[in-house]
Design a protein around this motif. Structure first.
Motif, PDB file in Angstrom:
ATOM      1  N   GLU A 241       0.833  -1.209   0.000  1.00 41.83           N
ATOM      2  CA  GLU A 241       0.000   0.000   0.000  1.00 41.83           C
ATOM      3  C   GLU A 241       0.863   1.251   0.000  1.00 41.83           C
ATOM      4  OE1 GLU A 241      -3.605   2.125  -0.148  1.00 41.83           O
ATOM      5  OE2 GLU A 241      -3.186  -0.019  -0.426  1.00 41.83           O
ATOM      6  N   LEU A 242       1.925   1.256   0.798  1.00 43.12           N
ATOM      7  CA  LEU A 242       2.821   2.416   0.815  1.00 43.12           C
ATOM      8  C   LEU A 242       3.494   2.575  -0.543  1.00 43.12           C
ATOM      9  CD1 LEU A 242       4.113   4.693   2.447  1.00 43.12           C
ATOM     10  CD2 LEU A 242       5.921   3.085   3.117  1.00 43.12           C
ATOM     11  N   HIS A 243       3.903   1.466  -1.136  1.00 45.07           N
ATOM     12  CA  HIS A 243       4.503   1.496  -2.476  1.00 45.07           C
ATOM     13  C   HIS A 243       3.533   2.108  -3.474  1.00 45.07           C
ATOM     14  CE1 HIS A 243       5.750  -0.245  -6.384  1.00 45.07           C
ATOM     15  NE2 HIS A 243       6.973  -0.185  -5.895  1.00 45.07           N
ATOM     16  N   LYS A 244       2.259   1.715  -3.381  1.00 51.66           N
ATOM     17  CA  LYS A 244       1.248   2.263  -4.280  1.00 51.66           C
ATOM     18  C   LYS A 244       1.106   3.770  -4.092  1.00 51.66           C
ATOM     19  CE  LYS A 244      -3.192   1.388  -3.485  1.00 51.66           C
ATOM     20  NZ  LYS A 244      -4.487   0.647  -3.500  1.00 51.66           N
ATOM     21  N   ILE A 245       1.129   4.210  -2.845  1.00 56.80           N
ATOM     22  CA  ILE A 245       0.926   5.638  -2.566  1.00 56.80           C
ATOM     23  C   ILE A 245       2.082   6.469  -3.108  1.00 56.80           C
ATOM     24  CG2 ILE A 245       0.793   7.359  -0.716  1.00 56.80           C
ATOM     25  CD1 ILE A 245      -0.766   5.225   0.915  1.00 56.80           C
ATOM     26  N   VAL A 246       3.326   6.056  -2.842  1.00 59.45           N
ATOM     27  CA  VAL A 246       4.460   6.895  -3.257  1.00 59.45           C
ATOM     28  C   VAL A 246       4.591   6.938  -4.781  1.00 59.45           C
ATOM     29  CG1 VAL A 246       5.703   6.559  -1.085  1.00 59.45           C
ATOM     30  CG2 VAL A 246       6.185   5.030  -3.020  1.00 59.45           C
TER      31      VAL A 246
END
Length: 497
Positions: A192-197
């Motif tokens: 999810e963090l990867h998707k956001i950044v």
């Protein structure tokens, strides 16, 4: 190098427990280094392009040669603001850079410029779905810092080489509270963090090139007991290895405790060849780094007007977009999350719906047939051979009864392999139109019933499979062109039920 924040001493109460492993609760915190997508380094004008010849992208400022001074990269600060806005964090109006002192061959200055006491991004959270359960991981901070160089061992016999191209590359280190309770939850958070950044454009997310590196702080404890001693697994560069490394570390720590050994705080590496973690060095504490404010850099001051300007340029975030899909199109949370896994996926879906596709059917095709082919061929969705308008037309032909679902898959195959571009032309060329002539279909149904008295008797005796057999016979006689709904209706009318 990560900043030691002692997050495992915080937030021990009130957090939900996860599934127990051999009677132990797993506690995980994450530190993620996201390389910012600037063209130059954080304190110099040296380029950040990946793959250059060793030591061709390090300038005098990166090496801290006498007489040089660092100058803050405005683009790096703007990307930090974007992340803070995306994660619901507080963006500090005033933050401080510090020198983190340690000695290592790939650190030419003898210190790393980072942030310690007052980071630029404070608090916030990341929410995601794990199965059907929504999880939230709280963040401690995200701070700006420079990367170190890289030690090279593979091509040297009995020696090591140093490549300083990465020295000074801008990073955001994103630190969580110890809220994660399993390896599956850790991977879901990292995804999810990867998707956001990547969604907000601050990082390209390339894990193989080191643009998105995760460190997992893992400990175990008996439920209700104080937090255990953690070991930090460094530089996890794939989601698969991440889960394997954490699972091994959990088992190893439990075995050590059960055998009567105390866990020693350490930094460990994961070896994908053996599937095991191994200790690299004892883990330092903050005092070991002798932090002090960098005398060459003034405080970083971010005005409210700058934050507002960045906010005005932010794209719709994936979580907000997913909630809109649920609200406006009646999709499930799972479907909406799949559609918002990347801006390209969302753009494809939006284009298909704008071209007339039913949202639910477009979602089904994207998460089904299209996803399968993209994964098999390792193709990005924006390079998919079937375009959104073609998918919309195909869905429309299913909806108006022109073709069956089976025929639609044949048309889709033809579109994907480049046999043609027009859905209608392919339907005609392959003779896939459904038989909608009631008179002709009635004749086929009557002929099938005349030849299958046994199935008729079994159906009337309550055997549903006999009815399905009759449907199959009609479809066979029509060469698959009969409309299944019409076939069912005609058979039931003939059979009186």
């Amino acid at each position: 190098m990560s900043t030691e924040t002692n997050t495992f001493a915080a937030a021990q109460e009130g957090r939900p427990t996860g599934p127990l492993v051999q009677g132990y609760e797993v506690v995980i915190g994450f530190e993620t280094h996201a390389q910012l997508s600037t063209e130059s380094k954080i304190f110099s004008r040296a380029p950040t392009a990946f793959g250059a010849e060793p030591n061709t992208q390090a300038c005098a400022v990166d090496l801290a040669l006498p007489g040089t001074l660092p100058v803050m990269n405005r683009g790096a600060v703007e990307r930090a603001i974007r992340l803070g806005l995306a994660l619901g964090s507080t963006i500090a109006p005033r933050s401080i850079f510090a020198r983190k002192n340690y000695f290592y061959p790939d650190l030419p200055k003898g210190y790393q410029i980072s942030q310690y006491e007052i980071p630029v991004v404070q608090g916030g959270s990341v929410s995601f779905w794990l199965g059907e359960e929504r999880k939230t991981v709280r963040l401690v901070r995200a701070h700006l810092e420079e990367d170190a160089g890289k030690s090279l061992h593979e091509d040297f016999v009995g020696q090591s080489g140093i490549d300083l191209n990465r020295a000074g590359t801008p990073l955001l280190e994103i630190v969580t509270e110890p809220d994660i309770r399993s390896s599956a939850e850790a991977v879901a958070y990292a995804r999810e963090l990867h998707k956001i950044v990547t969604w907000i454009g601050i990082c390209d997310g390339n894990m193989q090139e080191g643009s998105f590196r995760c460190d997992a702080n893992v400990s175990v404890r008996r439920p209700g007991q104080p937090l255990g001693t953690r070991r930090e697994i460094k530089n996890l560069n794939s989601f698969r290895f991440m889960q394997q490394a954490i699972d091994f570390e959990i088992r190893w720590q439990i075995e050590q405790i059960e055998d009567g050994h105390a866990i020693q705080q350490a930094t460990v590496l994961f070896d994908p060849d053996t599937g095991e973690t191994r200790a690299m060095r004892t883990k330092e504490d903050a005092a070991d780094y002798r932090y002090f404010p960098d005398p060459d850099l003034p405080p970083l001051v971010i005005g409210r007007d700058w934050v507002d300007a960045v906010k005005a340029q932010m794209p719709e975030l994936p979580r907000a977009m997913a909630e809109r899909y649920v609200r406006d199109f009646g999709l499930t949370d799972y479907d909406a999350t799949q559609l918002t896994q990347s801006p390209a996926h969302a753009a494809y879906f939006d284009a298909a719906v704008a071209a007339g596709a039913t949202p639910k059917l477009a979602s089904n095709w994207l998460s089904g047939e299209i996803a399968k082919r993209l994964n098999t061929q390792e193709t990005a969705i924006d390079a998919a051979p079937v375009k959104p308008a073609q998918l919309a037309q195909l869905i429309g032909r299913i909806g108006d009864g022109t073709i069956s679902n089976n025929a639609a898959r044949q048309v889709f195959d033809a579109l994907w392999s480049g046999e043609g571009e027009s859905v209608d032309a392919l339907i005609e060329a392959k003779g896939l139109k459904q038989m909608n002539d009631t008179g002709a279909l009635e004749k086929i149904v009557d002929d099938v019933l005349a030849k299958n008295e046994k199935n008729i008797a079994e159906y009337r005796a309550g055997k549903e499979k006999a009815f399905n057999a009759l449907v199959g016979q009609v479809m066979k006689e029509s060469k698959g062109k009969a409309n299944p709904a019409q076939v069912n209706a005609l058979l039931k009318a003939r059979l009186g039920g």
